[in-house]
Write an enzyme that holds these catalytic residues in place. Structure first.
Site, short mmCIF file in Angstrom:
data_model
loop_
_atom_site.label_atom_id
_atom_site.label_comp_id
_atom_site.label_asym_id
_atom_site.label_seq_id
_atom_site.Cartn_x
_atom_site.Cartn_y
_atom_site.Cartn_z
N ASP A 1 98.91 -0.62 15.33
CA ASP A 1 97.72 -0.22 15.53
C ASP A 1 97.64 1.35 15.97
OD1 ASP A 1 94.91 -0.36 15.71
OD2 ASP A 1 94.88 -0.30 17.91
N ASP B 1 94.81 3.70 17.55
CA ASP B 1 94.24 4.29 18.75
C ASP B 1 94.58 3.01 19.83
OD1 ASP B 1 92.98 6.31 17.12
OD2 ASP B 1 91.29 4.83 16.77
N ASP C 1 86.20 5.06 23.85
CA ASP C 1 84.93 4.29 23.49
C ASP C 1 83.91 4.81 22.67
OD1 ASP C 1 86.05 1.99 24.95
OD2 ASP C 1 84.91 2.67 26.87
N PHE D 1 85.02 6.63 19.90
CA PHE D 1 86.11 6.68 18.77
C PHE D 1 86.69 8.27 18.92
CE2 PHE D 1 82.23 4.07 17.73
CZ PHE D 1 82.83 3.11 17.05
N ASN E 1 91.41 -0.12 12.44
CA ASN E 1 90.09 -0.39 12.24
C ASN E 1 89.40 1.30 12.37
OD1 ASN E 1 89.78 -2.95 11.69
ND2 ASN E 1 89.07 -3.53 13.62
N GLN E 2 88.69 1.87 11.31
CA GLN E 2 88.34 3.12 11.65
C GLN E 2 86.88 3.01 11.09
OE1 GLN E 2 89.69 5.90 12.85
NE2 GLN E 2 91.07 4.58 13.42
N ARG F 1 79.97 4.05 10.37
CA ARG F 1 79.21 4.42 11.19
C ARG F 1 78.46 5.67 11.01
NH1 ARG F 1 79.93 0.46 16.11
NH2 ARG F 1 81.78 -0.42 15.44
N CYS G 1 83.43 -7.18 6.24
CA CYS G 1 84.49 -7.16 5.00
C CYS G 1 85.60 -7.90 5.53
CB CYS G 1 84.98 -5.57 4.92
SG CYS G 1 85.78 -5.16 6.54
N CYS H 1 88.86 -6.61 5.49
CA CYS H 1 89.99 -5.72 5.94
C CYS H 1 89.86 -5.42 7.66
CB CYS H 1 90.02 -4.65 5.24
SG CYS H 1 88.57 -3.53 4.93
N ASP I 1 96.60 -3.05 20.74
CA ASP I 1 96.23 -3.04 22.35
C ASP I 1 94.90 -3.83 22.44
OD1 ASP I 1 94.52 -1.31 20.70
OD2 ASP I 1 93.97 -0.21 22.67
#
Length: 186
Positions: free
Chosen positions: A7, A9, A17, A19, A51-52, A57, A97, A99, A127
């Site tokens: 992963d 981040d 939190d 991003f 995950n991005q 967003r 999704c 993914c 994490d």
């Protein structure tokens, strides 16, 4: 092939939190880049599965994500390391999704990209529980680091069976390299 899935981040760089929305906000966790370089020098191919959802967003765009990854690649190169590929989900949670972790779509993509029938035993480091849940259906070795969100999760006791907990990526790398050397001598 010695393949390892990380992963981003909270494992390689500090998490937030709010991003990681710019290259300036991307700050490596002490020792993480050197750990990747040591793994590379031992023959490991390192890929990222992340995950991005900040893209979905509207918090940042692909140009910014590419700039963040350029900074990461450059910082790794400076210590003699590399990441072979970055797989990411740009979707927001409400997009449903396949993914976005905890779903295993990114891991299926990794297996296809590296022409692997399965990912049995491929170490995966995250994490969060969703990192572990995404890797588990493909048979990955599950590893949680106490950096990022990991410190809050490690002590809850609700981790998938077989999860190994490490202080950070450097501790994971040290353990993996020792385990690899020991099994190669046997």
């Amino acid at each position: 092939m010695k393949l390892l899935i990380l992963d981003r981040d909270g494992v390689i760089n500090e998490d937030s939190d709010d991003f990681i929305k710019s290259p300036d906000e991307w700050v490596p966790i002490p020792g993480s880049l050197e750990a990747i370089a040591r793994l590379n020098h031992e023959g490991w191919h390192v890929v990222v599965a992340s995950n991005q959802s900040g893209i979905g967003r509207g918090l940042f765009d692909m140009t910014t994500l590419n700039a963040i990854h350029r900074k990461m690649h450059k910082a790794l190169a400076a210590v003699g390391g590399r990441i072979d590929a970055v797989f990411f989900c740009p979707h927001a949670p409400e997009d449903h999704c396949s993914c976005r972790k905890p779903k295993p779509g990114l891991f299926h993509d990794i297996a296809r990209r590296f022409e692997l029938e399965n990912l049995d035993g491929v170490p995966s480091v995250g994490d969060s529980v969703r990192d572990l849940q995404a890797a588990q259906p493909l048979g990955c070795g599950l590893n949680l680091v106490r950096t990022g969100k990991g410190e809050r999760i490690a002590d809850l006791g609700n981790l998938p069976a077989g999860t190994r907990v490490h202080d950070d990526l450097a501790a994971f790398a040290d353990g993996l390299m020792l385990q690899t050397r020991t099994s190669e001598k046997a």
